[in-house]
Design a protein around this motif. Structure first.
Motif, PDB file in Angstrom:
ATOM      1  N   GLU A 289       0.820  -1.214   0.000  1.00 29.19           N
ATOM      2  CA  GLU A 289       0.000   0.000   0.000  1.00 29.19           C
ATOM      3  C   GLU A 289       0.857   1.269   0.000  1.00 29.19           C
ATOM      4  OE1 GLU A 289      -3.704   2.076   2.454  1.00 29.19           O
ATOM      5  OE2 GLU A 289      -2.740   0.256   3.226  1.00 29.19           O
ATOM      6  N   GLY A 290       0.623   2.140  -0.992  1.00 29.03           N
ATOM      7  CA  GLY A 290       1.295   3.429  -1.083  1.00 29.03           C
ATOM      8  C   GLY A 290       2.757   3.368  -1.479  1.00 29.03           C
ATOM      9  N   LYS A 291       3.248   2.198  -1.863  1.00 30.93           N
ATOM     10  CA  LYS A 291       4.676   2.032  -2.127  1.00 30.93           C
ATOM     11  C   LYS A 291       4.990   1.921  -3.620  1.00 30.93           C
ATOM     12  CE  LYS A 291       5.516  -0.325   2.265  1.00 30.93           C
ATOM     13  NZ  LYS A 291       5.926  -1.595   2.908  1.00 30.93           N
ATOM     14  N   ARG A 292       6.234   2.263  -3.950  1.00 31.19           N
ATOM     15  CA  ARG A 292       6.777   1.991  -5.281  1.00 31.19           C
ATOM     16  C   ARG A 292       7.328   0.574  -5.235  1.00 31.19           C
ATOM     17  NH1 ARG A 292      10.918   6.867  -5.094  1.00 31.19           N
ATOM     18  NH2 ARG A 292      11.154   5.812  -3.078  1.00 31.19           N
ATOM     19  N   VAL A 293       6.665  -0.327  -5.937  1.00 31.04           N
ATOM     20  CA  VAL A 293       6.981  -1.751  -5.849  1.00 31.04           C
ATOM     21  C   VAL A 293       7.753  -2.196  -7.086  1.00 31.04           C
ATOM     22  CG1 VAL A 293       6.026  -4.084  -5.672  1.00 31.04           C
ATOM     23  CG2 VAL A 293       4.939  -2.185  -4.440  1.00 31.04           C
ATOM     24  N   VAL A 294       8.823  -2.933  -6.858  1.00 27.16           N
ATOM     25  CA  VAL A 294       9.577  -3.548  -7.949  1.00 27.16           C
ATOM     26  C   VAL A 294       9.604  -5.050  -7.703  1.00 27.16           C
ATOM     27  CG1 VAL A 294      11.831  -3.812  -9.040  1.00 27.16           C
ATOM     28  CG2 VAL A 294      10.993  -1.536  -8.454  1.00 27.16           C
ATOM     29  N   ARG A 311      -3.543  -4.588  -6.313  1.00 28.85           N
ATOM     30  CA  ARG A 311      -4.761  -4.654  -5.508  1.00 28.85           C
ATOM     31  C   ARG A 311      -4.558  -4.142  -4.082  1.00 28.85           C
ATOM     32  NH1 ARG A 311      -5.016  -7.730  -9.672  1.00 28.85           N
ATOM     33  NH2 ARG A 311      -7.007  -8.494 -10.512  1.00 28.85           N
ATOM     34  N   GLN A 312      -3.342  -4.152  -3.622  1.00 28.22           N
ATOM     35  CA  GLN A 312      -3.068  -3.633  -2.285  1.00 28.22           C
ATOM     36  C   GLN A 312      -2.906  -2.113  -2.271  1.00 28.22           C
ATOM     37  OE1 GLN A 312       0.336  -5.825  -0.861  1.00 28.22           O
ATOM     38  NE2 GLN A 312      -0.881  -7.610  -0.300  1.00 28.22           N
ATOM     39  N   GLY A 313      -3.004  -1.485  -3.442  1.00 25.96           N
ATOM     40  CA  GLY A 313      -2.932  -0.036  -3.494  1.00 25.96           C
ATOM     41  C   GLY A 313      -1.532   0.526  -3.628  1.00 25.96           C
ATOM     42  N   ALA A 314      -0.665  -0.189  -4.356  1.00 22.31           N
ATOM     43  CA  ALA A 314       0.696   0.303  -4.564  1.00 22.31           C
ATOM     44  C   ALA A 314       0.675   1.618  -5.344  1.00 22.31           C
ATOM     45  CB  ALA A 314       1.526  -0.730  -5.309  1.00 22.31           C
ATOM     46  N   ARG A 315       1.634   2.468  -5.060  1.00 19.45           N
ATOM     47  CA  ARG A 315       1.779   3.732  -5.791  1.00 19.45           C
ATOM     48  C   ARG A 315       2.172   3.474  -7.240  1.00 19.45           C
ATOM     49  NH1 ARG A 315       6.347   7.983  -3.768  1.00 19.45           N
ATOM     50  NH2 ARG A 315       6.622   9.178  -5.698  1.00 19.45           N
ATOM     51  N   TYR A 416      21.440   1.824 -14.215  1.00 17.13           N
ATOM     52  CA  TYR A 416      20.686   2.945 -13.642  1.00 17.13           C
ATOM     53  C   TYR A 416      19.997   2.452 -12.381  1.00 17.13           C
ATOM     54  CZ  TYR A 416      16.293   0.886 -15.317  1.00 17.13           C
ATOM     55  OH  TYR A 416      15.219   0.055 -15.513  1.00 17.13           O
ATOM     56  N   VAL A 417      19.321   3.325 -11.668  1.00 19.06           N
ATOM     57  CA  VAL A 417      18.635   2.953 -10.426  1.00 19.06           C
ATOM     58  C   VAL A 417      17.129   3.072 -10.627  1.00 19.06           C
ATOM     59  CG1 VAL A 417      18.265   3.514  -8.001  1.00 19.06           C
ATOM     60  CG2 VAL A 417      20.573   3.632  -8.968  1.00 19.06           C
ATOM     61  N   GLU A 418      16.431   1.984 -10.308  1.00 14.57           N
ATOM     62  CA  GLU A 418      14.969   1.961 -10.350  1.00 14.57           C
ATOM     63  C   GLU A 418      14.468   2.221  -8.935  1.00 14.57           C
ATOM     64  OE1 GLU A 418      12.061   2.242 -12.532  1.00 14.57           O
ATOM     65  OE2 GLU A 418      13.180   0.671 -13.602  1.00 14.57           O
ATOM     66  N   ASP A 419      13.786   3.334  -8.710  1.00 12.99           N
ATOM     67  CA  ASP A 419      13.319   3.685  -7.368  1.00 12.99           C
ATOM     68  C   ASP A 419      12.352   2.634  -6.836  1.00 12.99           C
ATOM     69  OD1 ASP A 419      14.813   6.003  -7.455  1.00 12.99           O
ATOM     70  OD2 ASP A 419      13.142   7.239  -8.169  1.00 12.99           O
ATOM     71  N   ALA A 420      12.480   2.314  -5.558  1.00 14.50           N
ATOM     72  CA  ALA A 420      11.613   1.289  -4.961  1.00 14.50           C
ATOM     73  C   ALA A 420      11.528   1.462  -3.455  1.00 14.50           C
ATOM     74  CB  ALA A 420      12.143  -0.100  -5.285  1.00 14.50           C
ATOM     75  N   ASP A 421      10.338   1.229  -2.910  1.00 15.06           N
ATOM     76  CA  ASP A 421      10.126   1.161  -1.460  1.00 15.06           C
ATOM     77  C   ASP A 421       9.930  -0.276  -1.004  1.00 15.06           C
ATOM     78  OD1 ASP A 421       9.955   4.065  -1.340  1.00 15.06           O
ATOM     79  OD2 ASP A 421       7.964   3.824  -2.237  1.00 15.06           O
TER      80      ASP A 421
END
Length: 507
Positions: A289-294, A311-315, A416-421
């Motif tokens: 939820e609310g995260k940048r997911v990789v 479905r969990q509401g990822a950003r 490069y860097v892929e942003d992720a939480d």
């Protein structure tokens, strides 16, 4: 003269069950495909060409008699269709939902090769058994006569449950041991509800229990009970544990918080859907939820993860895979569903490490870990590393490797860097070291760590011990586990029957 209801593929177009709109389905875990209506199921079944060499049947691991039950559906003889379908497949309604038909039966349909579009075999298969349950056509598996022989099955996944079904119908006393609190294995805890709603799996668990199969749950071999103890209780034992050891990634910061295993992530999500208490989910550790997911990986497990995160509401949700779309191992149908739901696929990319920092870990100016526990002193500097990105190397496809697919090659100076939480590792599964875990070094394994067993009878070199499914094959499909379980059960029954000494009539 009666008009044949078959061979309609020239005049009737291929239709799949209606799929829920992406904007609606991305907010829940309900199955995305609706049921066929009776008329549509009969219409689509009637497209079958009834070819002399049914490649759909040949390429089905269970060799299901697909042309015959398609014909029966087309003719409105649905109960007979169910009986034919159930004769070779313990769980046809489950296979109809989760089998990669595009790689198996439907992918080898003759009319597909002729350009008319394959018969929608999976959807009809699902429809047949769902209808059979609704109409009360599914009888109890409880046998009319009981046998004294007993079989213990370690693992309540598809292979173990398929074996339990065959053995129990024959009157054998069956006990299933499983480490989880519900039987079903990955069907229950790994595969998300939008592909396989859990009441479908539980319905089969209930059928087995009502038929006399005993379930010993929350029981891990080597921890709660020994392997020798199980052997002593039963005349034969089937090892059907599956493979749960996740493949790992190295590189900088590979152990930072926020980098999780796919099996942990999917299990937490499914447990939450049951209403279980899941602290790791509630704390945010295993929630998107609310995260940048990789998600890293290109198989069916990766597809389950990306679609769960939506479905969990990822950003945002991105999937990194080192080959291109044409060379990925996962179902193309699942990729298309994921794209519709908002997943971004980044092809030809491979992770080399991770970026980590403490920036997102401050709650009201106080450093906390992923579970919200405040950190102090050196812990802030040394323990509190939260992933902030994936270091990615761009790839290109070179020469074909041993599998026939083009091997990925690094492109120099293209990282490069892929942003992720939240980073989810979906790189596949390996077998656990059962000889060590079970304190049984004489249990033979291959160089891959899988249990060594005969590919016909599934017997291991240990007397009375059999092994089926992924623990023998490596990570594979549910349908192959079902086949293995059924074959092992047949081999055990044959051995039991051969050991019975016939009585000699008195002179």
């Amino acid at each position: 003269m009666a008009v044949s209801k078959m061979l309609q593929f020239v005049t009737v177009d291929r239709k799949t069950p209606e799929k829920r709109e992406a904007d609606a389905r991305r907010h829940d875990f309900d199955e995305i495909y609706r049921e066929f209506a009776a008329e549509r199921a009969a219409e689509q079944a009637g497209r079958c060409s009834q070819c002399g060499v049914p490649y759909c049947q040949t390429h089905c691991p269970l060799h299901n008699n697909i042309p015959d039950w398609l014909r029966l559906v087309a003719e409105g003889r649905l109960q007979e269709a169910y009986e034919i379908s159930q004769a070779t497949n313990t769980f046809p309604e489950i296979c109809g939902r989760i089998c990669p038909q595009d790689r198996l039966c439907e992918g080898n349909c003759v009319i597909e090769q002729s350009g008319h579009g394959t018969v929608t075999i999976g959807a009809v298969e699902k429809y047949i058994t769902d209808t059979a349950f609704e109409m009360g056509w599914v009888p109890s598996i409880k046998p009319r006569t009981e046998r004294k022989e007993s079989v213990g099955i370690i693992g309540g996944g598809p292979g173990g449950l398929a074996a339990a079904d065959v053995l129990r119908r024959a009157g054998v006393q069956v006990t299933v041991y499983d480490r989880h609190d519900r039987a079903g294995g990955l069907m229950m805890y790994g595969i998300p509800g939008f592909k396989l709603e859990k009441d479908v799996v539980q319905r089969r668990n209930d059928q087995l229990a009502e038929g006399g199969v005993k379930f010993v749950l929350n029981t891990a071999v080597g921890r709660d009970i020994t392997f020798d103890a199980i052997r002593e209780k039963h005349d034969a034992v089937i090892i059907a544990t599956g493979v749960y050891k996740s493949r790992e990634l190295g590189g900088d910061n590979h152990d930072a918080q926020g980098i999780v295993r796919a099996i942990d992530y999917l299990t937490a999500s499914n447990r939450k859907s049951f209403g279980d208490d899941v602290p790791e989910f509630d704390s945010g550790e295993l929630s998107a939820e609310g995260k940048r997911v990789v998600v890293i990986g290109g198989g069916d497990t990766a597809m389950d993860c990306v679609r769960t995160a939506i479905r969990q509401g990822a950003r945002s949700v991105k999937c990194l895979y080192r080959r291109d779309r044409a060379n990925m191992p996962g179902s193309q149908r699942e990729v298309a569903n994921a794209e519709e739901e908002g997943v971004d696929f980044v092809w030809l990319t491979a992770p080399t490490g991770f970026e980590a920092g403490a920036g997102d870990a401050m709650a009201g100016g106080v450093a906390v870990d992923m579970k919200g526990i405040e950190l102090e002193g050196e812990d802030v500097a040394t323990m509190h590393r939260i992933v902030s990105g994936v270091t990615v190397q761009r790839m290109r496809l070179g020469e074909a490797d041993a599998t026939g697919r083009q091997a990925p090659e690094l492109i120099e100076d293209a990282d490069y860097v892929e942003d992720a939480d939240l980073v989810i590792k979906a790189l596949g599964f390996e077998p656990e070291d059962l000889p060590t875990l079970w304190d049984h070094p004489e249990l033979e394994v291959t160089r891959w760590g899988t249990v060594r067993a005969d590919f016909r009878t599934h017997a291991t070199p240990l007397d009375g011990i059999y092994a089926v499914g992924d623990i023998v094959r490596g990570a594979s499909l549910v349908v192959w586990a079902i086949r293995d379980g059924r074959e092992a059960a047949d081999a055990i029954l044959a051995k039991f029957s051969a050991s019975v000494v016939p009585e000699i009539a008195a002179e």
